[in-house]
Design a protein around this motif. Structure first.
Motif, PDB file in Angstrom:
ATOM      1  N   LEU A  68       1.024  -1.150  -0.222  1.00 56.42           N
ATOM      2  CA  LEU A  68       0.110  -0.034  -0.053  1.00 56.42           C
ATOM      3  C   LEU A  68       0.876   1.279  -0.248  1.00 56.42           C
ATOM      4  O   LEU A  68       0.722   2.285  -0.711  1.00 56.42           O
ATOM      5  CB  LEU A  68      -1.061   0.085   0.937  1.00 56.42           C
ATOM      6  CG  LEU A  68      -2.021   1.183   1.270  1.00 56.42           C
ATOM      7  CD1 LEU A  68      -2.949   1.119   0.157  1.00 56.42           C
ATOM      8  CD2 LEU A  68      -2.724   1.165   2.662  1.00 56.42           C
ATOM      9  N   LYS A  69       1.959   1.337   0.592  1.00 57.56           N
ATOM     10  CA  LYS A  69       2.929   2.299   0.641  1.00 57.56           C
ATOM     11  C   LYS A  69       3.405   2.787  -0.688  1.00 57.56           C
ATOM     12  O   LYS A  69       3.508   3.779  -1.029  1.00 57.56           O
ATOM     13  CB  LYS A  69       4.057   2.006   1.760  1.00 57.56           C
ATOM     14  CG  LYS A  69       5.160   3.114   1.616  1.00 57.56           C
ATOM     15  CD  LYS A  69       6.446   2.712   2.413  1.00 57.56           C
ATOM     16  CE  LYS A  69       7.543   3.764   2.213  1.00 57.56           C
ATOM     17  NZ  LYS A  69       8.624   3.513   2.993  1.00 57.56           N
ATOM     18  N   ARG A  70       3.608   1.538  -1.244  1.00 57.89           N
ATOM     19  CA  ARG A  70       4.291   1.820  -2.758  1.00 57.89           C
ATOM     20  C   ARG A  70       3.249   2.341  -3.695  1.00 57.89           C
ATOM     21  O   ARG A  70       3.555   3.122  -4.529  1.00 57.89           O
ATOM     22  CB  ARG A  70       4.769   0.380  -3.252  1.00 57.89           C
ATOM     23  CG  ARG A  70       6.121   0.008  -2.636  1.00 57.89           C
ATOM     24  CD  ARG A  70       6.860  -1.501  -2.908  1.00 57.89           C
ATOM     25  NE  ARG A  70       8.103  -1.582  -2.280  1.00 57.89           N
ATOM     26  CZ  ARG A  70       8.312  -2.854  -1.898  1.00 57.89           C
ATOM     27  NH1 ARG A  70       7.814  -3.933  -2.019  1.00 57.89           N
ATOM     28  NH2 ARG A  70       9.711  -2.996  -1.364  1.00 57.89           N
ATOM     29  N   LEU A  71       1.926   2.218  -3.323  1.00 51.94           N
ATOM     30  CA  LEU A  71       0.862   2.332  -4.463  1.00 51.94           C
ATOM     31  C   LEU A  71       0.591   3.970  -4.121  1.00 51.94           C
ATOM     32  O   LEU A  71      -0.005   4.734  -4.886  1.00 51.94           O
ATOM     33  CB  LEU A  71      -0.190   1.552  -4.216  1.00 51.94           C
ATOM     34  CG  LEU A  71      -0.025   0.185  -4.970  1.00 51.94           C
ATOM     35  CD1 LEU A  71      -1.468  -0.631  -4.512  1.00 51.94           C
ATOM     36  CD2 LEU A  71      -0.103   0.177  -6.425  1.00 51.94           C
ATOM     37  N   THR A  72       0.882   4.153  -2.784  1.00 52.98           N
ATOM     38  CA  THR A  72       0.208   5.698  -2.340  1.00 52.98           C
ATOM     39  C   THR A  72       1.217   6.588  -1.842  1.00 52.98           C
ATOM     40  O   THR A  72       0.905   7.803  -1.781  1.00 52.98           O
ATOM     41  CB  THR A  72      -0.774   5.295  -1.099  1.00 52.98           C
ATOM     42  OG1 THR A  72      -0.173   4.973   0.001  1.00 52.98           O
ATOM     43  CG2 THR A  72      -1.819   4.565  -1.427  1.00 52.98           C
ATOM     44  N   GLY A  73       2.250   6.191  -1.578  1.00 50.94           N
ATOM     45  CA  GLY A  73       3.382   6.929  -1.115  1.00 50.94           C
ATOM     46  C   GLY A  73       3.424   7.293   0.378  1.00 50.94           C
ATOM     47  O   GLY A  73       4.329   8.136   0.802  1.00 50.94           O
ATOM     48  N   ALA A  74       2.504   6.730   1.067  1.00 48.38           N
ATOM     49  CA  ALA A  74       2.242   7.229   2.362  1.00 48.38           C
ATOM     50  C   ALA A  74       3.141   6.316   3.404  1.00 48.38           C
ATOM     51  O   ALA A  74       3.485   5.346   3.173  1.00 48.38           O
ATOM     52  CB  ALA A  74       0.697   6.888   2.968  1.00 48.38           C
ATOM     53  N   PRO A  75       3.429   7.266   4.369  1.00 46.64           N
ATOM     54  CA  PRO A  75       4.652   6.513   5.266  1.00 46.64           C
ATOM     55  C   PRO A  75       3.852   5.225   6.312  1.00 46.64           C
ATOM     56  O   PRO A  75       2.536   5.609   6.476  1.00 46.64           O
ATOM     57  CB  PRO A  75       4.929   7.647   6.391  1.00 46.64           C
ATOM     58  CG  PRO A  75       3.682   8.593   6.290  1.00 46.64           C
ATOM     59  CD  PRO A  75       3.151   8.490   4.840  1.00 46.64           C
ATOM     60  N   ILE A  76       4.462   4.258   6.694  1.00 50.71           N
ATOM     61  CA  ILE A  76       4.130   3.264   7.424  1.00 50.71           C
ATOM     62  C   ILE A  76       4.463   3.642   8.853  1.00 50.71           C
ATOM     63  O   ILE A  76       5.408   3.964   9.105  1.00 50.71           O
ATOM     64  CB  ILE A  76       4.595   1.812   7.117  1.00 50.71           C
ATOM     65  CG1 ILE A  76       4.298   1.456   5.785  1.00 50.71           C
ATOM     66  CG2 ILE A  76       4.396   0.912   8.077  1.00 50.71           C
ATOM     67  CD1 ILE A  76       4.888   0.447   5.085  1.00 50.71           C
TER      68      ILE A  76
END
Ligand SMILES: [Zn+2]
Length: 207
Positions: A68-76
């Motif tokens: 999901l991070k790779r798709l959205t750029g959002a941090p984990i």
């Protein structure tokens, strides 16, 4: 607030999407699997993910986070006390007889009392060790909502027989961090149906 919970993966972990209707920013909690289904919900609401929060690093809660991070750029974001569980992801995968997912350290750690916000929505992190050492809950006081991970369930509490589990610590976390919240707070557990603080205070046989 936009709020969608979908059970994902083999163990039907509750993944919850919280979004603000005006800013269209979102937080995704516990994207353990079924990333296409999560993406479809985000797309339907026109939401942009700003934070990926992991309540604890069990495989059913964290396995889809990097995807999901790779798709959205959002941090984990998760608590550093669960790093040992991340490092034994291959062992966790063997428990479920599934392939080992690619996982990563957090982009930023979650600590007790920390605020996690998007435009129009703000929550507080409660560190609730016991199910795992890094277990956290996300509390949204304005919305009277608690995302409890596997710390508290409707009529039950998290298991403590896995590495990092501690029953006394779990009950102590629930008593001091969760049962101190108002009765009408809605609880979304990591698995199964929603409940409320008042309902669990009255009827949960483990408390
Ligand atoms: Zn768990």
């Amino acid at each position: 607030m936009i709020r969608e919970t979908l059970p994902v993966g083999l163990l039907q972990c509750n993944c919850t999407i919280l979004g603000d209707e005006t800013s269209r920013e979102a937080i995704v909690v516990d994207p353990g699997d079924d990333i296409p289904a999560i993406q479809a919900i985000l797309h339907n609401h026109g939401l942009t993910v700003k934070h990926i929060i992991i309540t604890h690093a069990h495989i059913d809660h964290i396995a889809g986070a990097l995807h999901l991070k790779r798709l959205t750029g959002a941090p984990i974001l998760y608590n550093l006390n669960d790093l040992p569980l991340v490092k034994m992801m291959d062992v966790q995968a063997s428990w479920l007889r599934m392939p080992t997912p690619e996982v990563s350290p957090p982009d930023a750690p979650l600590t007790d009392g920390q605020t996690v916000s998007i435009s129009g929505l703000s929550g507080t992190i409660l560190h609730t060790p016991g199910h795992t050492q890094g277990s956290v809950c996300l509390y949204l006081p304005q919305q009277l909502l608690l995302l409890a991970g596997d710390t508290l369930f409707a009529g039950s509490v998290g298991r403590t027989d896995l590495p990092g589990g501690d029953t006394r610590q779990l009950i102590d976390s629930i008593q001091t961090q969760i049962l101190t919240l108002p009765d009408d707070v809605v609880v979304i557990p990591g698995h199964g149906p929603n409940t409320t603080i008042g309902e669990e205070r009255e009827t949960n046989p483990f408390l």
